[in-house]
Design an enzyme around this catalytic site. Structure first.
Site, PDB file in Angstrom:
ATOM      1  N   GLU A 497      -1.561   4.160  -2.284  1.00  0.00           N
ATOM      2  CA  GLU A 497      -0.230   4.611  -2.701  1.00  0.00           C
ATOM      3  C   GLU A 497      -0.218   5.004  -4.178  1.00  0.00           C
ATOM      4  OE1 GLU A 497       3.119   2.310  -1.538  1.00  0.00           O
ATOM      5  OE2 GLU A 497       2.433   2.052   0.511  1.00  0.00           O
ATOM      6  N   GLY A 498      -1.270   5.654  -4.624  1.00  0.00           N
ATOM      7  CA  GLY A 498      -1.369   6.090  -6.016  1.00  0.00           C
ATOM      8  C   GLY A 498      -2.268   5.151  -6.785  1.00  0.00           C
TER       9      GLY A 498
END
Length: 809
Positions: A497-498
């Site tokens: 997620e990043g």
């Protein structure tokens, strides 16, 4: 003396954020005072000429716009960072909440405390105490990660049948429609049992088809898919990451070409897709594939533009050409994760999420949904890891002895225990407050990035400290080990997620500076307005409000720094926390001042100055995290037994903000400005310190003894006292050991006096009973406690034939 009084008056006006009229009056008084000093005609001419110029500019908007605002607007248009379409969509995603208040530099703490306390409903509690508890009981992490490399078939069925894939889906579609807090709490509890189990249930409820369908799907798509997802009849995954496009998802090379093709015996307009995705959770078992790709229309079948932008589709994995099933092996957590690919796969237009009208809007769709998922899943998993570490590390440190003393009473271990407890309190406070924002219909984009980065990094620190406390007990894998798999999963949380490096250096401040700043986005929009006259009017109004705010922040940073924050306001009900509210106000003003000067100095160059951006992001982050700690303490009723945790967390946050500001100024790109800013930010030097040793000892003692404070801290963890369970074994020994503390004290005293000998437990206890040092019941309870401890501190061992691979000469 007159000059000094005028300067103090100016400082007071700036501190109070006075308007043009007040400043005009002050300049009038200053000009009059100067006139009485007999400056001569030339001096009078200069002073009154300056006064008239300033008064006119302050009070005549038409003259100001022409001679001041217009040149500034032209300069700003060149200086402010350019924004690409994908950046604009990311900035506009979500909503601004408490992060916006912090960015003003003057947060209203009463507003923070007035936010309702996030609470679980009866239905929420029923799900967590029922199906979630049952799922935790079913999860055997050693079996999952070492033997099956998967959840058991019974566990999969239980997850599907009990709605775990439909936690966010409304009841009208057959889902559970849990609150954000309940969703977070459920993920957190499962994570304390099995990271594999937690990832399995959290992904479909985070960034995935369910979330996208809820917000953007057509009614037909919702009516068909949402009930099937809620019941587990469909297993979803979402494919975003490509080999050449990770954090820069806008660079995906996966494409869909608009064309005509055959679908169900008819020629229709659709898309011919080619993609290659990796790291896709649930892809190996998914029945429906969410896919992000770029759309091209070379034959102009649906419009004039060839490049139509990022779009999202929902595709049954049974569609000819869709490739799934292969698996990645993410360290030792073994949740279902793998690649998916396809070449020239034809789909009809109605496979697009939201239909044809949402072509090219995929990036905005993803950003809006990601801001919600990021705020729940990984922060919950991280908080769960912290709570598990608190529960087990304190218990283990109490029952494991060295040199005839529980290791938890060694100050080195106490320092580690304090870090475990303090950071867990911090993580959980941020988790709960942000879930509360979500339940109040916010989509907190910047706070979600803060939590994603800082909770996963705090998880790294906490679990690392837990491993230090457990030492060899944590290193040896086997059915008894409850901490190793959590430790091994840390890089996954840091990456997904990043990636954390980019989340910190680009997203938190880079996005927050524009999205949450009270004026910057409006100024940028005004500067880009093609209507020059309207742009000038808008910019003049906003820019001079911005200037007024910066004067106020400059004065507040200086005055509060000189007075030890004593002039800052604090909520009336705050007693134990009053000082922290005031210091946070001072630090917020300093952050606001430094961030604004930095934005004006670097402009578009800030994108490339990631070290500066990351440190300013740390300032904003710890202002937010500290706010969550203060709110949590008040929401809980200010329990005195939680004071050590609150003190530790607030000292930690304030020292981190101070250190980040110091590093910004020490490495300031314009050295002279850094020198000028330092006395405004630190007029009396740097005085915020890390938590002291006494506070650390209090937190350690909290974890080493059963108490209400310990129970509050670990609330939400899967907990039992079964001697055959990995965690239950430790907790059982801990409770029994503490329960015979007085018995143990009498025994040790008797051994020291030479009344009995401790070479053998059975002989020692028999002698203690015979000499009436202990009763028979006390001796039996002590024996049981010692046997429980002996079992709890053991590690697993295996015969060579039991290992998955054996070697022979």
């Amino acid at each position: 003396m007159t000059v000094l009084l005028l300067l103090l008056a100016a400082l007071a006006l700036a501190y109070l954020g006075a308007g043009a009229l007040s400043w005009t009056v002050l300049f009038t008084i200053a000009a009059l005072a100067f006139s009485f000093t007999d400056p001569g005609f030339a001096g009078l001419l200069v002073v009154w000429g300056l006064f008239i110029a300033v008064a006119v500019l302050l009070n005549s908007s038409s003259i100001r716009r022409r001679y001041i605002t217009a040149p500034i607007l032209a300069w700003v248009g060149k200086t402010l960072p350019g924004i690409s379409d994908t950046e604009k969509e990311a900035i506009e995603a979500g909503t601004v909440s408490w992060d916006g208040d912090l960015f003003t530099g003057m947060p209203d703490w009463n507003k923070l405390l007035a936010m309702g306390k996030p609470t679980l409903t009866k239905e929420d509690k029923a799900f967590i105490d029922g199906p979630v508890e049952q799922l935790c009981e079913m999860l055997n992490d050693w079996e999952i990660t070492h033997q099956r490399y998967d959840l058991s078939s019974a566990t999969w069925e239980f997850i599907k049948e009990n709605g775990f894939f439909g936690m966010i889906i409304p009841k009208k579609y057959g889902g559970l429609e849990l609150s954000a807090l309940a969703h977070s709490t459920a993920v957190m509890k499962v994570a304390t049992r099995s990271i594999t189990g937690a990832v399995t249930v959290m992904v479909p409820n985070s960034l995935g088809p369910g979330e996208l369908l809820l917000h953007y799907g057509t009614e037909e798509q919702k009516d068909y898919y949402l009930p099937r997802l809620a019941k587990g009849e469909e297993i979803p995954c979402f494919a975003l990451t490509s080999p050449r496009a990770g954090s820069d998802a806008g660079a995906i090379t996966d494409k869909g070409v608009v064309c005509k093709g055959e679908w169900e015996g008819k020629e229709v307009i659709g898309l011919r897709l080619s993609w290659n995705k990796r790291y896709i959770t649930l892809a190996p078992v998914a029945t429906v594939l969410g896919l992000a790709f770029k759309v091209y229309d070379p034959d102009h079948l649906i419009g004039d533009e060839v490049e139509r932008g990022v779009s999202c589709a929902l595709i049954p994995t049974s569609t000819p050409g869709v490739q799934t099933g292969a698996r990645h092996l993410p360290l030792n957590t073994v949740f279902m994760n793998g690649p998916t690919w396809g070449e020239d796969v034809f789909i009809p237009m109605d496979f697009l999420i939201g239909g044809e009208k949402y072509i090219g809007k995929g990036w905005a769709m993803l950003m809006n949904c990601l801001s919600v998922g990021r705020a729940i899943s990984l922060p919950a998993l991280s908080a769960g890891a912290g709570k598990l570490s608190c529960l087990t590390s304190g218990a283990y440190a109490r029952i494991r002895e060295q040199f005839n003393l529980p290791v938890g009473y060694f100050e080195g271990v106490q320092e580690a225990l304090a870090r475990i407890g303090g950071l867990t309190y911090l993580m959980d406070s941020a988790r709960v407050m942000t879930a509360g924002l979500l339940d109040n219909h916010e989509k907190p984009a910047v706070p979600s990035a803060i939590l994603k980065y800082h909770n996963t990094e705090k998880m790294r620190a906490v679990v690392g400290a837990a491993m230090d406390v457990h030492a060899g007990r944590g290193v040896i894998k086997g059915p008894r080990n409850y901490i190793a798999r959590v430790y091994q999963a840390i890089p996954i949380s840091i990456t997904v997620e990043g990636a954390n490096i980019l989340t910190r250096s680009l997203m938190i401040f880079g996005q927050g500076a524009i999205r949450a700043h009270p004026y910057l986005l409006q100024e940028m929009e005004a500067a880009q307005n093609p209507n020059k006259e309207k742009a000038l009017d808008e910019f003049d109004h906003i820019f001079f409000k911005h200037i007024r705010r910066n004067l106020q922040l400059t004065a507040r940073s200086l005055v509060l720094g000189l007075t030890g924050s004593s002039l800052a306001s604090a909520p009336e009900m705050a007693r134990e926390t009053r000082t922290y509210f005031r210091h946070m106000s001072r630090l917020a003003a300093a952050f606001g001042l430094v961030s604004d000067v930095t934005l004006a100095t670097l402009g578009g160059e800030l994108k490339r100055r990631e070290m500066i951006s990351g440190r300013l992001g740390d300032c904003l982050s710890y202002l937010y995290l500290g706010s969550s700690v203060l709110k949590r303490f008040h929401d809980d009723g200010c329990p005195k037994s939680d004071l050590p945790l609150m003190h530790w967390a607030m000292h930690y946050c304030q020292s981190e903000i101070q250190n980040a500001l110091h590093e910004v100024l020490r490495n300031y790109p314009v050295k002279a400005l850094g020198v000028l800013l330092r006395p405004l930010v630190f007029p009396l030097g740097r005085h915020y310190e890390r938590p002291d040793d006494a506070t650390c000892r209090e937190i350690a003692e909290m974890l080493l003894q059963p108490s209400d404070a310990r129970d509050r801290l670990v609330d939400g963890v899967y907990r039992n006292t079964r001697p055959d369970d990995p965690v239950g074994r430790i907790e059982n020994a801990f409770l029994k050991k503490v329960g015979v503390a007085n018995v143990e004290k009498r025994l040790k005293k008797a051994v020291k006096a030479g009344d009995i000998h401790d070479e053998d437990l059975h002989t020692m206890l028999e002698a203690a009973v015979n000499k009436k040092i202990l009763t028979t019941d006390e001796a039996e309870r002590y024996r049981e406690a010692e046997e429980a401890v002996d079992d709890a501190i053991q590690v697993d061992h295996f015969n060579p034939g039991e290992l998955p691979i054996t070697q022979s000469d």
